[in-house]
Write an enzyme that holds these catalytic residues in place. Structure first.
Site, PDB file in Angstrom:
ATOM      1  N   ARG A   1      -5.644  -2.651 -20.037  1.00  0.00           N
ATOM      2  CA  ARG A   1      -6.915  -2.157 -19.851  1.00  0.00           C
ATOM      3  C   ARG A   1      -7.100  -0.676 -20.078  1.00  0.00           C
ATOM      4  O   ARG A   1      -5.984   0.214 -19.813  1.00  0.00           O
ATOM      5  CB  ARG A   1      -7.563  -2.760 -18.688  1.00  0.00           C
ATOM      6  CG  ARG A   1      -7.765  -4.035 -18.334  1.00  0.00           C
ATOM      7  CD  ARG A   1      -7.955  -4.659 -16.908  1.00  0.00           C
ATOM      8  NE  ARG A   1      -6.882  -4.540 -15.919  1.00  0.00           N
ATOM      9  CZ  ARG A   1      -6.929  -4.611 -14.733  1.00  0.00           C
ATOM     10  NH1 ARG A   1      -8.100  -5.185 -14.335  1.00  0.00           N
ATOM     11  NH2 ARG A   1      -5.632  -4.708 -14.083  1.00  0.00           N
TER      12      ARG A   1
ATOM     13  N   ASP B   1      -2.093  -8.006  -4.820  1.00  0.00           N
ATOM     14  CA  ASP B   1      -2.501  -6.530  -4.783  1.00  0.00           C
ATOM     15  C   ASP B   1      -2.734  -6.076  -3.449  1.00  0.00           C
ATOM     16  O   ASP B   1      -2.579  -4.865  -3.135  1.00  0.00           O
ATOM     17  CB  ASP B   1      -3.903  -6.433  -5.489  1.00  0.00           C
ATOM     18  CG  ASP B   1      -3.424  -6.157  -6.956  1.00  0.00           C
ATOM     19  OD1 ASP B   1      -2.530  -5.536  -7.627  1.00  0.00           O
ATOM     20  OD2 ASP B   1      -4.443  -6.523  -7.874  1.00  0.00           O
TER      21      ASP B   1
ATOM     22  N   ALA C   1      -3.597 -12.568  -4.168  1.00  0.00           N
ATOM     23  CA  ALA C   1      -3.861 -11.658  -3.466  1.00  0.00           C
ATOM     24  C   ALA C   1      -2.686 -10.518  -3.474  1.00  0.00           C
ATOM     25  O   ALA C   1      -2.548  -9.879  -2.298  1.00  0.00           O
ATOM     26  CB  ALA C   1      -3.809 -12.529  -2.036  1.00  0.00           C
TER      27      ALA C   1
ATOM     28  N   VAL D   1      -7.057 -15.128  -0.905  1.00  0.00           N
ATOM     29  CA  VAL D   1      -7.743 -14.562   0.334  1.00  0.00           C
ATOM     30  C   VAL D   1      -7.814 -13.230   0.245  1.00  0.00           C
ATOM     31  O   VAL D   1      -6.925 -12.292  -0.179  1.00  0.00           O
ATOM     32  CB  VAL D   1      -7.008 -14.985   1.445  1.00  0.00           C
ATOM     33  CG1 VAL D   1      -7.261 -14.424   2.794  1.00  0.00           C
ATOM     34  CG2 VAL D   1      -6.630 -16.489   1.601  1.00  0.00           C
TER      35      VAL D   1
ATOM     36  N   SER E   1     -12.126  -9.977 -10.196  1.00  0.00           N
ATOM     37  CA  SER E   1     -11.924 -11.343  -9.427  1.00  0.00           C
ATOM     38  C   SER E   1     -12.376 -12.430 -10.134  1.00  0.00           C
ATOM     39  O   SER E   1     -11.504 -13.605 -10.146  1.00  0.00           O
ATOM     40  CB  SER E   1     -12.803 -11.289  -7.950  1.00  0.00           C
ATOM     41  OG  SER E   1     -12.141 -10.265  -7.222  1.00  0.00           O
TER      42      SER E   1
ATOM     43  N   HIS F   1      -5.740  -0.201  -3.495  1.00  0.00           N
ATOM     44  CA  HIS F   1      -5.213  -1.162  -2.836  1.00  0.00           C
ATOM     45  C   HIS F   1      -4.150  -0.468  -1.887  1.00  0.00           C
ATOM     46  O   HIS F   1      -2.834  -0.845  -1.783  1.00  0.00           O
ATOM     47  CB  HIS F   1      -4.438  -2.266  -3.602  1.00  0.00           C
ATOM     48  CG  HIS F   1      -5.355  -3.222  -4.465  1.00  0.00           C
ATOM     49  ND1 HIS F   1      -6.435  -3.799  -3.937  1.00  0.00           N
ATOM     50  CD2 HIS F   1      -5.559  -2.806  -5.773  1.00  0.00           C
ATOM     51  CE1 HIS F   1      -7.153  -4.539  -4.808  1.00  0.00           C
ATOM     52  NE2 HIS F   1      -6.580  -3.985  -6.116  1.00  0.00           N
TER      53      HIS F   1
ATOM     54  N   TYR G   1      -8.894   1.382  -8.937  1.00  0.00           N
ATOM     55  CA  TYR G   1      -8.639   0.445  -7.791  1.00  0.00           C
ATOM     56  C   TYR G   1      -7.158   0.960  -7.070  1.00  0.00           C
ATOM     57  O   TYR G   1      -6.365   1.628  -7.787  1.00  0.00           O
ATOM     58  CB  TYR G   1      -7.979  -1.092  -8.632  1.00  0.00           C
ATOM     59  CG  TYR G   1      -9.126  -1.770  -8.895  1.00  0.00           C
ATOM     60  CD1 TYR G   1     -10.016  -2.433  -8.136  1.00  0.00           C
ATOM     61  CD2 TYR G   1      -9.039  -2.129 -10.394  1.00  0.00           C
ATOM     62  CE1 TYR G   1     -11.180  -3.302  -8.396  1.00  0.00           C
ATOM     63  CE2 TYR G   1     -10.161  -2.924 -10.780  1.00  0.00           C
ATOM     64  CZ  TYR G   1     -11.083  -3.416  -9.869  1.00  0.00           C
ATOM     65  OH  TYR G   1     -12.079  -4.303 -10.142  1.00  0.00           O
TER      66      TYR G   1
ATOM     67  N   GLU H   1     -12.264  -1.211  -4.924  1.00  0.00           N
ATOM     68  CA  GLU H   1     -12.060  -2.433  -4.403  1.00  0.00           C
ATOM     69  C   GLU H   1     -12.938  -2.632  -3.017  1.00  0.00           C
ATOM     70  O   GLU H   1     -13.017  -3.408  -2.366  1.00  0.00           O
ATOM     71  CB  GLU H   1     -10.523  -2.893  -4.016  1.00  0.00           C
ATOM     72  CG  GLU H   1      -9.827  -2.303  -3.188  1.00  0.00           C
ATOM     73  CD  GLU H   1      -9.255  -1.079  -3.554  1.00  0.00           C
ATOM     74  OE1 GLU H   1      -8.186  -0.342  -3.163  1.00  0.00           O
ATOM     75  OE2 GLU H   1      -9.308  -0.760  -4.869  1.00  0.00           O
TER      76      GLU H   1
ATOM     77  N   LYS I   1      -5.976   0.932 -12.956  1.00  0.00           N
ATOM     78  CA  LYS I   1      -5.031   0.886 -11.795  1.00  0.00           C
ATOM     79  C   LYS I   1      -4.717   1.813 -10.891  1.00  0.00           C
ATOM     80  O   LYS I   1      -4.771   2.903 -11.400  1.00  0.00           O
ATOM     81  CB  LYS I   1      -3.794  -0.070 -12.194  1.00  0.00           C
ATOM     82  CG  LYS I   1      -3.931  -1.446 -12.857  1.00  0.00           C
ATOM     83  CD  LYS I   1      -4.657  -2.260 -11.752  1.00  0.00           C
ATOM     84  CE  LYS I   1      -3.555  -2.677 -10.630  1.00  0.00           C
ATOM     85  NZ  LYS I   1      -4.042  -3.518  -9.781  1.00  0.00           N
TER      86      LYS I   1
END
Length: 368
Positions: free
Chosen positions: A15, A270, A268, A239, A134, A96, A94, A118, A75
């Site tokens: 990406r 990440d 999940a 989740v 997602s 995380h 993102y 996020e 990322k």
């Protein structure tokens, strides 16, 4: 503002942070955009398309980081990029952070401002920059789960939808958020026998009213999950606690309940993963086996379909990128309150509480 779009260097991450159409909008607002050579090729966008949109092409990743006031990525930066991030620079991607202490420490040390896709919130409480990926990850989780249920891939050798006279596979989806609902919809469309769990009864009611008849709902508890595992062929973990580490809903001592060759897909991952035995994998080496159970835990699932993913991501991020570029991040936060929870790190301080709690570090409320 000077905006940089570097080429992603994470394993098999094809990406890119912005499409040529997005670049065109930024340039129309008077901003300078530098795109690294070949940054968009993995997503199907050639350098010439970015030039036509008004961008300038720079040869290397170092050049892009050195020139830009704001970096727009997909990322989180990985270790070779840490040294490129400088004090006062803005990174919009993102992150995380709650699942990566080294990244958190590196960004704190850099002095940069880190706005995490996020944790940006919509006015309805949704997570608008997480939703498109997602959706992709939820749909792909079933695609990948079905593949690794095949015997040559180490699975039980079961067809997700079965055939007339042969029962379909049983799929359990943990979490009825955006990922979970998209996973359940895809699995149901392939004919699987699907159970989706959540702790929110209103959410389960909504799912029961809107999903196909081969999707059943179940309240999420350890007892209920344990009761389902012996009969489940594919478990999809979806989740999410925004910005925080995911809870372990399938623990190591539960794996013997499952039949050998069953598959766990941890979307999940990440955020640390919702299976205790999960660790991050890559598209080039996506699975491993624990106690006979196949684990798929690729940390950038949407990177496998970069054309679709990049278009979907830019559709969501561009309005926020324009606002930040036009006004600066502080004024943008004043104009759009949903950006405030997106600001995770500023000038060596953690400004998102769940990240501070994850690593037992000091938390500094964002002061504008």
């Amino acid at each position: 503002m000077i905006i940089g779009i570097p080429k992603e260097i994470k394993n098999n991450e094809n990406r890119v942070g912005m499409t040529p159409a997005g670049v065109c909008e930024l340039v129309a607002h008077g901003h300078t955009v530098y795109v690294q050579h070949a940054a968009g090729e993995g997503s199907g966008f050639a350098d010439g398309e970015y030039i036509a949109a008004g961008a300038e092409i720079l040869p290397g990743i170092e050049d892009v980081y050195a020139a830009a006031d704001m970096i727009i990525k997909v990322k989180e930066p990985i270790e070779p990029e840490y040294r490129l991030v400088r004090s006062g620079q803005l990174l919009f991607t993102y992150f995380h952070f709650a699942s990566d202490r080294a990244l958190t420490e590196a960004m704190l040390a850099s002095g940069a401002t880190c706005i995490a896709y996020e944790t940006v919130k919509g006015r309805d409480g949704s997570l608008p920059l997480l939703v498109p990926m997602s959706e992709v990850a939820g749909r792909m989780s079933v695609q990948e789960g079905a593949r690794f249920l095949e015997k040559p891939q180490g699975g039980r050798g079961i067809l997700l939808g079965g055939v007339p006279g042969v029962k379909p596979a049983k799929v359990m989806v943990l979490g009825a958020g955006v990922v979970g609902r998209n996973a359940a919809l895809m699995a149901a469309g392939l004919g699987a026998d699907v159970t989706i769990t959540d702790i929110s009864l209103p959410t389960l009611r909504h799912v029961a009213e809107t999903m196909p008849k081969n999707v059943k709902t179940l309240y999420s508890s350890r007892h209920n999950i344990e009761a389902e595992l012996p009969y489940t062929d594919l478990v999809i973990g979806s989740v999410l606690i925004p910005g925080a580490k995911a809870p372990h809903l399938v623990t190591a001592d539960m794996l013997p309940l499952m039949r050998p060759g069953s598959v766990l897909v941890d979307v999940a991952i990440d955020q640390g993963g919702c299976f205790e035995t999960s660790h991050a994998t890559t598209h080039s080496d996506p699975v491993y086996t624990v106690d006979g159970i196949v684990h798929y835990a690729v940390a950038n699932i949407p990177g496998a379909v970069p054309f679709t993913s990049t278009l979907a991501l830019t559709n969501a991020t561009l309005p926020y990128a324009l606002l930040i570029a036009d006004k600066g991040w502080k004024e943008a936060c004043r104009a759009e309150s949903g950006l405030v929870p997106g600001v995770n790190i500023v000038d060596g301080k953690i400004t998102f509480k769940a990240v501070a709690e994850a690593w037992e570090m000091p938390y500094t409320p964002l002061g504008l």
